[in-house]
Scaffold this active site. Structure first.
Site, PDB file in Angstrom:
ATOM      1  N   SER A  24       0.853  -1.261  -0.052  1.00 31.15           N
ATOM      2  CA  SER A  24       0.068  -0.032  -0.089  1.00 31.15           C
ATOM      3  C   SER A  24       0.753   1.227   0.394  1.00 31.15           C
ATOM      4  CB  SER A  24      -1.139  -0.165   1.323  1.00 31.15           C
ATOM      5  OG  SER A  24      -1.883   1.015   1.127  1.00 31.15           O
ATOM      6  N   ASP A  47      -9.624  -5.339  -4.160  1.00 27.04           N
ATOM      7  CA  ASP A  47      -9.134  -4.428  -3.011  1.00 27.04           C
ATOM      8  C   ASP A  47     -10.161  -3.611  -2.658  1.00 27.04           C
ATOM      9  OD1 ASP A  47      -7.602  -2.515  -1.561  1.00 27.04           O
ATOM     10  OD2 ASP A  47      -5.814  -3.306  -2.698  1.00 27.04           O
ATOM     11  N   HIS A 104      -7.078  -6.148   0.415  1.00 25.51           N
ATOM     12  CA  HIS A 104      -5.991  -5.040   0.358  1.00 25.51           C
ATOM     13  C   HIS A 104      -4.780  -5.516   1.315  1.00 25.51           C
ATOM     14  CE1 HIS A 104      -4.000  -1.207  -0.128  1.00 25.51           C
ATOM     15  NE2 HIS A 104      -3.857  -1.253   1.196  1.00 25.51           N
TER      16      HIS A 104
END
Length: 256
Positions: free
Chosen positions: A101, A202, A232
């Site tokens: 991320s 996600d 995610h």
């Protein structure tokens, strides 16, 4: 006897760590509002499979309180990542950077700006500036709340959870927005080998970021691999061993 409950951010799993290995280093960043706990298991598997030195730092403003995060911004997170790079560079001759991320965004940012120091980059559900309008518009509300609900633990596998903040300072979301868009603009500067691991589903970052990174980077060596079973926080999800295997293979190729 009175028992005290340990703050989740104080547990050993949430602390930064270095796994000593070869003169090839893998710098592995956690995500926004999270801690090294979110990438620890994958890091350990990568270390055992590849033998490289693995460093998972704690980004500034993280692992404490949302108020601590509110005192930081995109320049602080980048500086924190650069300091970790210097630490690992003092031990290793070749460095590959990667992350989950925001950690992936920082990795792409470093690779674009520091090509002489970085020999490859791994992006796991990285954000590079693709946002829905309804997500962006509230960032500029002048009368919005100071804190908004957290975005952590987007995980498909039952029983798995991420140690992260339950709320996010609104100001830092603006900082994150600026960092991701800036990094998206820098993608053509990336010439190093790139491994992109992207979840099909996600709920935090638009999966089209995977295509965007693969299309815009300047590298001639690009791998885009889809994660079919994870959300995610894929490093804590069903595909975490697959992720570790992909990274270990990538490190072996990038260290030659």
């Amino acid at each position: 006897m009175k028992q005290t409950t340990m703050d989740p951010f104080d547990v050993p799993e949430a602390q930064p760590f270095i796994l000593e290995g070869s003169n090839v280093g893998f710098l592995f960043f956690h995500g926004f509002t999270s801690t090294p706990q979110s990438v620890r298991e994958v890091a350990q598997h990568v270390h055992s499979m590849s033998g490289v030195t693995v460093h998972c730092p704690l980004l500034v403003g993280h692992g404490k309180t949302p108020i601590a995060l509110a005192q930081t911004g995109h320049r602080d997170w980048v500086a924190s990542a650069e300091a970790a790079l210097e630490t690992l560079s003092s031990q290793c001759d070749r460095i590959i950077v990667g992350g989950l991320s925001l950690g992936a965004t920082l990795s792409l940012n470093l690779a674009a700006r520091m090509p002489s120091k970085i020999h490859g980059v791994v992006s796991i559900n990285g954000s590079t500036g693709l946002y829905r309008p309804e997500v962006v518009a509230p960032l500029y509300d002048t009368d919005g709340q100071d804190f908004v609900p957290g975005i952590g633990s987007d995980i498909a596998q039952p029983g798995m959870s991420e140690i992260c903040y339950g709320q996010i300072p609104r100001e830092t979301l603006r900082e994150r927005f600026l960092l991701t868009n800036t990094t998206g603009a820098l993608l053509p500067l990336i010439q190093q080998p790139v491994l992109i691991l992207q979840s099909r589903r996600d709920n935090v970052v638009d999966p089209d970021n995977g295509h965007r990174i693969a299309t815009l980077v300047g590298s001639a060596d690009i791998q885009l691999r889809w994660l079919e079973r994870s959300y995610h926080v894929a490093t804590l999800d069903y595909d975490r061993v697959l992720i570790a295997t992909r990274i270990a293979d990538f490190l072996n190729l990038s260290s030659r």
